[in-house]
Structures are given as structure tokens and as C-alpha cells.
Scaffold this motif. Structure first.
Motif, mmCIF file in Angstrom:
data_model
loop_
_atom_site.group_PDB
_atom_site.id
_atom_site.type_symbol
_atom_site.label_atom_id
_atom_site.label_comp_id
_atom_site.label_asym_id
_atom_site.label_seq_id
_atom_site.Cartn_x
_atom_site.Cartn_y
_atom_site.Cartn_z
ATOM 1 N N THR A 60 -5.394 3.095 -8.374
ATOM 2 C CA THR A 60 -6.734 3.454 -7.912
ATOM 3 C C THR A 60 -6.654 4.057 -6.516
ATOM 4 O OG1 THR A 60 -7.726 1.672 -9.199
ATOM 5 C CG2 THR A 60 -9.049 2.581 -7.412
ATOM 6 N N LEU A 117 -12.533 8.816 -4.015
ATOM 7 C CA LEU A 117 -12.161 7.413 -3.877
ATOM 8 C C LEU A 117 -12.583 6.636 -5.120
ATOM 9 C CD1 LEU A 117 -13.106 6.646 -0.146
ATOM 10 C CD2 LEU A 117 -10.902 7.340 -1.099
ATOM 11 N N GLY A 118 -11.698 5.765 -5.592
ATOM 12 C CA GLY A 118 -11.977 4.977 -6.784
ATOM 13 C C GLY A 118 -11.469 5.599 -8.067
ATOM 14 N N ARG A 163 0.874 -1.172 0.000
ATOM 15 C CA ARG A 163 0.000 0.000 0.000
ATOM 16 C C ARG A 163 0.910 1.221 0.000
ATOM 17 N NH1 ARG A 163 -5.300 1.338 1.493
ATOM 18 N NH2 ARG A 163 -5.582 3.319 2.599
ATOM 19 N N SER A 218 -3.606 7.350 -1.211
ATOM 20 C CA SER A 218 -3.054 6.011 -1.035
ATOM 21 C C SER A 218 -3.628 5.092 -2.097
ATOM 22 C CB SER A 218 -3.370 5.467 0.360
ATOM 23 O OG SER A 218 -2.741 6.249 1.357
ATOM 24 N N ALA A 219 -2.847 4.063 -2.446
ATOM 25 C CA ALA A 219 -3.280 3.094 -3.448
ATOM 26 C C ALA A 219 -2.708 1.736 -3.098
ATOM 27 C CB ALA A 219 -2.833 3.527 -4.840
ATOM 28 N N ASP A 220 -3.484 0.696 -3.358
ATOM 29 C CA ASP A 220 -3.008 -0.670 -3.164
ATOM 30 C C ASP A 220 -2.332 -1.145 -4.450
ATOM 31 O OD1 ASP A 220 -4.058 -0.855 -0.558
ATOM 32 O OD2 ASP A 220 -6.043 -1.301 -1.373
ATOM 33 N N THR A 269 -7.494 4.732 -2.952
ATOM 34 C CA THR A 269 -8.228 4.017 -1.902
ATOM 35 C C THR A 269 -8.345 4.835 -0.616
ATOM 36 O OG1 THR A 269 -6.176 2.939 -1.192
ATOM 37 C CG2 THR A 269 -7.540 1.751 -2.784
ATOM 38 N N ALA A 270 -7.560 5.901 -0.501
ATOM 39 C CA ALA A 270 -7.645 6.815 0.640
ATOM 40 C C ALA A 270 -7.156 8.169 0.157
ATOM 41 C CB ALA A 270 -6.811 6.328 1.818
#
Length: 217
Positions: A50, A38-39, A23, A60-62, A52-53
Motif C-alpha cells: 500500500t 496514497l492508499g 518502511r 514508500s510502503a510499510d 503511504t508516500a
């Protein structure tokens, strides 16, 4: 989809490992986050991530193990500078070219030359990608849309103007630097379309035997 026109730069402020995945948190004081939600997708050094936060000046992105293994993100450390571009809108000027944010391979800077106010970047690219790269065609280097000015025996040459160097991480590249390479999206799909047509074409009923029997041979 993206255009390869970089909107801002940022840096990786945190990396959290979780098994084979990670992450990432990317901070930027210059990217406009006011319309990000988000998204949404943000190209980060040419890799579509993408959100995510989200905070006022970071996201943030995974990142999956697949992405870590196929890109340079697996070797990035905190502090790594990143080129950033938000996904294009229907009203966006297409100043670069159509970019998917899916990295095709890793290219290597073989050497850099200064000519006037510009820089010539000589790139070594994976041999299997060479058929997609054409003189005066487009490629994406770490998310930056650039024009191929010359094909070489093992890659291609790019000309970097002062504005591009100033506004992106391209200015930090030197001999031995590795970058994300995305070839022209249209070239890849055109090849796949032609392959599909060849596979679908029916076998010809005309044979050498038939031609001979019909008096053509």
C-alpha cells in the motif's frame, strides 16, 4: 487485484527498520505514477504493498513483520530490483490471470536451460502447494504471470520468452535463486469451497445395520 503482467521494474532505494517492521522506498524511472495516489496498491515482486508516500518517481510502503517473515523482503537490500504492477482497473485487459498479491510460499530455481531464444526454468516448490499447480495452469513468480509447461517430481518447469526476460527481473534468475510463488487463486478457493461442502454435509442415516434389516444384505 492484479494480472501478473509487469508494467515496469524498479529498485529499493531505502529501507528503514522499526522494530519488527520496515518502511521501504521503491524508485522507478519507467512506472507511470501519474494516476497513483496514497492508499493505492502496487504489486512489488508479487507482494501487494500500500502506497503511504509518493513522489514523481518513487513510492514508500510499510511492510509488517508478518510480510517480512513470509516473503523475501526480509532479506532484500537497497538496490534490489523489483517487478512492479499497479492494481487492475475494471477496463484492464486480463492478459495474465487473476493475482491477489498474497505470496503462498518461496520457490527455488533448481536449474536454467537455454532452448533457442527462450529459457527453461526448473522450479522447486513447497510440497504443500503442489496440489494447486497444474500443467498448463498459471502461477505467479515474483509477480509475473507464467504458464506451467511441465510438472516435475519436486516442482514444475516454466518457459520464459525473450520479451518476458527483457521486461522483468526474470532475466537475473539462476540456479539457487529464490522467488515469491503465488498459486492460482481459483484453485485455492475451489478447494476451500469443497472442504466447506464436505463439512456441512449431514451424516447419512443409512447404516450397514439398516441395510441388513431391510433385506439388502
Amino acid at each position: 487485484m492484479f494480472t501478473g503482467i509487469i508494467e515496469a521494474t524498479g529498485q529499493i532505494s531505502a529501507i528503514e527498520r522499526s522494530g519488527q517492521d520496515a518502511r521501504l522506498t521503491i524508485h522507478s524511472d519507467t512506472l507511470d505514477f501519474s494516476d497513483v495516489k496514497l492508499g493505492d496498491s502496487i504489486a512489488s515482486n508479487g507482494v501487494c504493498l500500500t502506497v503511504t508516500a509518493l513522489s514523481a518517481n518513487s513510492f514508500s510502503a510499510d511492510v509488517s513483520g508478518e510480510t517480512l517473515s513470509r516473503t523475501l523482503f526480509g532479506s532484500y537490500q537497497t538496490g534490489q530490483r523489483i517487478n512492479l504492477e499497479k492494481a487492475l482497473l475494471p477496463t484492464t485487459r486480463l492478459g495474465g490471470h487473476l493475482v491477489s498479491g498474497h505470496v503462498d510460499g518461496i520457490a527455488l530455481v533448481s536449474h536454467v536451460e537455454k532452448t533457442g531464444q527462450s529459457w527453461q526454468l526448473y522450479m522447486q516448490s513447497p510440497a504443500e502447494l503442489s496440489r494447486y499447480i497444474a500443467e498448463k495452469g498459471s502461477v505467479t513468480i515474483d509477480g509475473v504471470s507464467l504458464t506451467v509447461n511441465e510438472l516435475t517430481s519436486d516442482g514444475f518447469r516454466l518457459t520464459i520468452v525473450p520479451h518476458t526476460a527483457r521486461e522483468t527481473t526474470i532475466q537475473t534468475l539462476k540456479a539457487g535463486s529464490k522467488v515469491h510463488l503465488e498459486v492460482d487463486l481459483l484453485a485455492r478457493y475451489l478447494e476451500r469451497l469443497l472442504q466447506g461442502r464436505q463439512q456441512a454435509a449431514p451424516a447419512s442415516a443409512v447404516t450397514m445395520n439398516l441395510l441388513q434389516q431391510s433385506g439388502f444384505l
